[in-house]
Design an enzyme around this catalytic site. Sequence first.
Site, mmCIF file in Angstrom:
data_model
loop_
_atom_site.group_PDB
_atom_site.id
_atom_site.type_symbol
_atom_site.label_atom_id
_atom_site.label_comp_id
_atom_site.label_asym_id
_atom_site.label_seq_id
_atom_site.Cartn_x
_atom_site.Cartn_y
_atom_site.Cartn_z
ATOM 1 N N ARG A 190 0.812 -1.209 0.000
ATOM 2 C CA ARG A 190 0.000 0.000 0.000
ATOM 3 C C ARG A 190 0.846 1.260 0.000
ATOM 4 N NH1 ARG A 190 -2.474 1.683 4.607
ATOM 5 N NH2 ARG A 190 -2.483 -0.459 5.415
ATOM 6 N N TYR B 119 -15.499 20.109 -14.195
ATOM 7 C CA TYR B 119 -15.646 18.654 -14.187
ATOM 8 C C TYR B 119 -16.697 18.242 -13.170
ATOM 9 C CZ TYR B 119 -14.551 13.802 -13.119
ATOM 10 O OH TYR B 119 -14.644 12.462 -12.866
ATOM 11 N N ASP C 73 -6.150 21.558 -12.217
ATOM 12 C CA ASP C 73 -6.483 20.383 -13.010
ATOM 13 C C ASP C 73 -5.956 20.646 -14.423
ATOM 14 O OD1 ASP C 73 -7.642 18.456 -14.642
ATOM 15 O OD2 ASP C 73 -9.576 18.499 -13.620
ATOM 16 N N LYS D 34 -7.284 9.951 -19.150
ATOM 17 C CA LYS D 34 -7.568 10.683 -20.371
ATOM 18 C C LYS D 34 -6.343 10.734 -21.300
ATOM 19 C CE LYS D 34 -11.662 11.534 -18.548
ATOM 20 N NZ LYS D 34 -11.547 11.200 -17.123
#
Length: 353
Positions: A45, A96, A167, A192
């Site tokens: 992790r 978004y 972003d 993306k």
Amino acid sequence: MDMNQHPETIAITAGRPEVVPDGALNPSIVLSATFHAEGAIGYGRYGNQTWSSLEEAISALEGGSTLAFSSGMAAINAVFSILPIGAPVVASNQGYSGAMSLLNSFHESGRLEVRFVDIVNTQSVIDAMKGAALVWLESPTNPCLDVADLAELISQAKKMGIGVAVDNTFATPLVQNPLAMGADIVMHSVTKFLSGHSDVLMGSLSTNDPALFKRLLEFRSVNGSIPGPFESWLALRGLRTFPLRFNKAQENAKALVPKLSAHPKITRVRYPGYGAIISFEVDGSAELTQKVCESSKLISHATSLGGIESLWERRRRWPKESLSVPEQLIRLSVGCEHVDDIWDDIENALASI
């Protein structure tokens, strides 16, 4: 690595294994949750060699240390989660839908005090910054493609001692580099343009602030919003061709904009002058606009963007989309097909109404 190299070169060369005789050219997929003691990772992790290769490549493109997350939303949530309860955040009033839903829920619950602003009105954004803990910027916005004056907003925020996160999914480091402008964090939906093949869900955060990097790393380790090794390997493989794909899709988009603008069934075309996303509004009802999207044969009617294939959708078909987005708006993610074939498909779809 030579950081003065062009991004086309960096995308291909960053995140490679050390060069040794008979060594692999590509990083391996490390499928292990457990690691022998006394090493730098400690547990599955906390780190993975395959993540590290991808993070190194994104770091080289963005100019800051990078953490990969299980999705773009996981990365966004990490940024907001390290803020104190009730912290004031300045953010666009449209963008978004995932980030907007999260911000609205935080605002309604009192987790954060969100000040929603018109991101293109630079002075109103600056006025809203007083006493804020973070400015969350998205430019161009999704899906209306509004463009913020990033350099000015980042500069003003830093003068006030306010953190700035950007972003950069739509513009990508091929167009703008927010960290070089002074931003503290750059977020990507790696799903993306960076990975670019519609087969990976992933996000990333990049920063050149070591203390901030440590806080985000600790959050990811405890929260468990980690990427899978195989997905990381796929994302890195996709990133190798990111500049080629983005530049070709952008070339196609620029060729489509005047054609769309001249079409009698289109009332408005939104395009910031760069990138591979075009939003346009159909002269008709929401139902007729939906029919256009459903009538394409080449362009896939699907939610996402930045893939090698062209996609489109009417964004207001989603109940959580901002009400400021017109019902007749179609977001087109232009792919790398031949531009004449894309246009033929658009024309035929528009002819259905």
